[in-house]
Design a protein around this motif. Structure first.
Motif, mmCIF file in Angstrom:
data_model
loop_
_atom_site.group_PDB
_atom_site.id
_atom_site.type_symbol
_atom_site.label_atom_id
_atom_site.label_comp_id
_atom_site.label_asym_id
_atom_site.label_seq_id
_atom_site.Cartn_x
_atom_site.Cartn_y
_atom_site.Cartn_z
ATOM 1 N N LEU A 43 1.297 -1.380 -0.087
ATOM 2 C CA LEU A 43 -0.032 0.168 0.052
ATOM 3 C C LEU A 43 1.481 1.274 -0.047
ATOM 4 C CD1 LEU A 43 -3.506 0.467 0.196
ATOM 5 C CD2 LEU A 43 -2.620 0.590 2.979
ATOM 6 N N PHE A 44 0.427 2.445 -0.801
ATOM 7 C CA PHE A 44 1.573 3.721 -0.792
ATOM 8 C C PHE A 44 0.545 4.512 0.074
ATOM 9 C CE2 PHE A 44 2.182 7.813 -3.011
ATOM 10 C CZ PHE A 44 2.878 8.076 -2.357
ATOM 11 N N SER A 45 0.450 5.029 1.197
ATOM 12 C CA SER A 45 -0.472 6.106 1.838
ATOM 13 C C SER A 45 0.423 7.334 2.142
ATOM 14 C CB SER A 45 -0.415 4.793 2.427
ATOM 15 O OG SER A 45 -1.804 5.954 3.583
ATOM 16 N N ASP A 46 -0.568 8.225 2.949
ATOM 17 C CA ASP A 46 -0.421 9.086 3.305
ATOM 18 C C ASP A 46 0.280 9.021 4.500
ATOM 19 O OD1 ASP A 46 -0.589 10.205 0.864
ATOM 20 O OD2 ASP A 46 -2.707 11.047 1.391
ATOM 21 N N LYS A 47 -0.109 8.431 5.024
ATOM 22 C CA LYS A 47 -0.042 8.578 6.277
ATOM 23 C C LYS A 47 1.013 6.811 7.196
ATOM 24 C CE LYS A 47 -4.318 7.257 8.852
ATOM 25 N NZ LYS A 47 -4.666 5.781 9.460
ATOM 26 N N PRO A 48 1.571 6.620 7.693
ATOM 27 C CA PRO A 48 2.013 5.327 8.641
ATOM 28 C C PRO A 48 0.752 4.928 9.164
ATOM 29 C CG PRO A 48 3.307 7.315 9.738
ATOM 30 C CD PRO A 48 1.986 7.693 8.917
ATOM 31 N N HIS A 49 1.208 2.971 8.765
ATOM 32 C CA HIS A 49 0.812 1.819 9.363
ATOM 33 C C HIS A 49 1.827 1.561 10.739
ATOM 34 C CE1 HIS A 49 -2.212 2.416 6.481
ATOM 35 N NE2 HIS A 49 -2.024 3.399 5.874
ATOM 36 N N ARG A 50 0.955 0.755 11.546
ATOM 37 C CA ARG A 50 1.541 0.112 12.071
ATOM 38 C C ARG A 50 1.387 -1.565 12.306
ATOM 39 N NH1 ARG A 50 -2.093 0.243 16.953
ATOM 40 N NH2 ARG A 50 -2.169 -1.859 16.977
ATOM 41 N N ALA A 51 2.567 -1.842 12.443
ATOM 42 C CA ALA A 51 2.860 -3.109 12.141
ATOM 43 C C ALA A 51 2.543 -3.847 12.903
ATOM 44 C CB ALA A 51 4.697 -3.464 11.515
ATOM 45 N N SER A 84 -0.323 -4.578 13.570
ATOM 46 C CA SER A 84 -1.667 -4.633 13.172
ATOM 47 C C SER A 84 -3.023 -5.123 12.743
ATOM 48 C CB SER A 84 -1.908 -3.390 13.469
ATOM 49 O OG SER A 84 -1.607 -2.410 11.633
ATOM 50 N N LEU A 85 -3.871 -5.699 13.194
ATOM 51 C CA LEU A 85 -4.758 -6.275 12.104
ATOM 52 C C LEU A 85 -6.317 -5.481 11.564
ATOM 53 C CD1 LEU A 85 -5.477 -8.856 14.323
ATOM 54 C CD2 LEU A 85 -4.076 -8.934 12.721
ATOM 55 N N VAL A 86 -6.525 -5.546 10.261
ATOM 56 C CA VAL A 86 -7.023 -4.410 9.646
ATOM 57 C C VAL A 86 -8.742 -4.531 9.184
ATOM 58 C CG1 VAL A 86 -7.614 -1.932 8.714
ATOM 59 C CG2 VAL A 86 -5.470 -3.008 9.487
ATOM 60 N N ALA A 87 -9.881 -4.694 9.208
ATOM 61 C CA ALA A 87 -10.602 -5.497 8.628
ATOM 62 C C ALA A 87 -11.370 -3.957 7.390
ATOM 63 C CB ALA A 87 -12.369 -5.428 8.911
ATOM 64 N N CYS A 88 -10.951 -4.334 6.594
ATOM 65 C CA CYS A 88 -11.130 -3.603 5.016
ATOM 66 C C CYS A 88 -11.389 -4.105 3.890
ATOM 67 C CB CYS A 88 -9.482 -3.123 4.451
ATOM 68 S SG CYS A 88 -8.822 -4.193 4.966
ATOM 69 N N ARG A 89 -12.113 -2.691 3.371
ATOM 70 C CA ARG A 89 -12.619 -2.437 1.756
ATOM 71 C C ARG A 89 -11.831 -2.164 1.285
ATOM 72 N NH1 ARG A 89 -16.752 0.986 0.549
ATOM 73 N NH2 ARG A 89 -15.438 2.297 1.518
ATOM 74 N N VAL A 92 -7.130 -8.290 7.037
ATOM 75 C CA VAL A 92 -5.553 -7.853 6.883
ATOM 76 C C VAL A 92 -4.444 -7.738 8.298
ATOM 77 C CG1 VAL A 92 -5.564 -7.244 4.474
ATOM 78 C CG2 VAL A 92 -5.300 -5.737 5.881
ATOM 79 N N ASP A 93 -3.289 -7.593 7.970
ATOM 80 C CA ASP A 93 -2.254 -7.732 8.704
ATOM 81 C C ASP A 93 -1.190 -6.764 8.408
ATOM 82 O OD1 ASP A 93 -0.565 -8.187 11.230
ATOM 83 O OD2 ASP A 93 -0.154 -10.580 11.094
ATOM 84 N N CYS A 94 -0.993 -5.991 9.065
ATOM 85 C CA CYS A 94 0.217 -5.457 8.266
ATOM 86 C C CYS A 94 1.567 -5.067 9.038
ATOM 87 C CB CYS A 94 -0.196 -3.572 9.057
ATOM 88 S SG CYS A 94 1.543 -2.484 8.765
ATOM 89 N N LEU A 95 2.413 -6.366 7.894
ATOM 90 C CA LEU A 95 3.794 -7.056 8.361
ATOM 91 C C LEU A 95 5.204 -5.848 8.166
ATOM 92 C CD1 LEU A 95 3.347 -9.814 6.148
ATOM 93 C CD2 LEU A 95 2.718 -9.682 8.557
ATOM 94 N N TRP A 96 4.643 -4.434 7.552
ATOM 95 C CA TRP A 96 5.800 -3.387 7.655
ATOM 96 C C TRP A 96 5.018 -2.251 7.552
ATOM 97 C CZ3 TRP A 96 6.743 -1.479 3.286
ATOM 98 C CH2 TRP A 96 6.709 -1.985 2.971
ATOM 99 N N ALA A 135 3.559 0.053 3.141
ATOM 100 C CA ALA A 135 2.881 -0.910 4.298
ATOM 101 C C ALA A 135 2.882 -2.259 3.075
ATOM 102 C CB ALA A 135 1.727 0.109 5.001
ATOM 103 N N GLY A 136 3.005 -3.243 3.939
ATOM 104 C CA GLY A 136 3.308 -4.380 3.377
ATOM 105 C C GLY A 136 1.987 -5.234 4.065
ATOM 106 N N PHE A 137 1.088 -5.637 3.551
ATOM 107 C CA PHE A 137 0.036 -5.877 4.351
ATOM 108 C C PHE A 137 -0.260 -7.802 3.748
ATOM 109 C CE2 PHE A 137 -1.238 -1.874 4.632
ATOM 110 C CZ PHE A 137 -2.112 -2.051 6.076
ATOM 111 N N HIS A 138 -0.378 -8.669 4.351
ATOM 112 C CA HIS A 138 -0.655 -10.149 4.121
ATOM 113 C C HIS A 138 -2.789 -9.963 4.635
ATOM 114 C CE1 HIS A 138 -0.321 -14.103 4.388
ATOM 115 N NE2 HIS A 138 -0.765 -14.343 5.813
ATOM 116 N N ILE A 139 -2.817 -10.572 3.683
ATOM 117 C CA ILE A 139 -5.131 -11.136 3.968
ATOM 118 C C ILE A 139 -4.956 -12.842 4.910
ATOM 119 C CG2 ILE A 139 -6.521 -12.439 2.769
ATOM 120 C CD1 ILE A 139 -5.596 -10.654 0.319
#
Length: 110
Positions: free
Chosen positions: A40-48, A50-55, A72-76, A88-92
């Motif tokens: 993911l390319f983002s305007d703000k950092p994500h917390r490694a 962390s679990l996220v329910a998303c669309r 998904v789980d944010c890996l880095w 940020a890298g996310f694993h489903i």
């Protein structure tokens, strides 16, 4: 770097945006995608870790698929070179069977 991916990531010409499922907050734009996860390319950092329910939302409906819901789980997470964006890298980790089929439809078109 040890690449533990089971499926190769595909860059996309499609505009795929990711939103937090419950709040609707935009998390960023998908840079590459696989059956296992996405970068993911983002305007703000994500917390490694962390679990996220998303669309995952496509700007273009493809074979009836315009949106996929997944957990998904944010890996880095790393800052971008410009210091204003991040990657940020996310694993489903959870995907219903119908959503998995929808993801396969999108992957077919990348």
């Amino acid at each position: 770097m040890d690449d533990r991916r089971q499926h190769s990531r595909r860059s996309t010409e499609l505009q795929l945006e990711v939103f937090e499922l419950h709040t609707g907050q935009r998390l960023g734009r998908v840079a590459d995608l696989s059956a296992d996860g996405f970068m993911l390319f983002s305007d703000k950092p994500h917390r490694a870790d962390s679990l996220v329910a998303c669309r995952l939302v496509s700007e273009e409906v493809i074979e009836g698929v315009g949106e996929i819901q997944l957990n998904v789980d944010c890996l880095w997470s790393r800052p971008g070179a410009d210091g204003q964006h991040c990657w940020a890298g996310f694993h489903i980790i959870d995907l219903e069977p119908d959503q998995s089929a929808a993801l396969e439809v999108l992957l077919k078109h990348l």
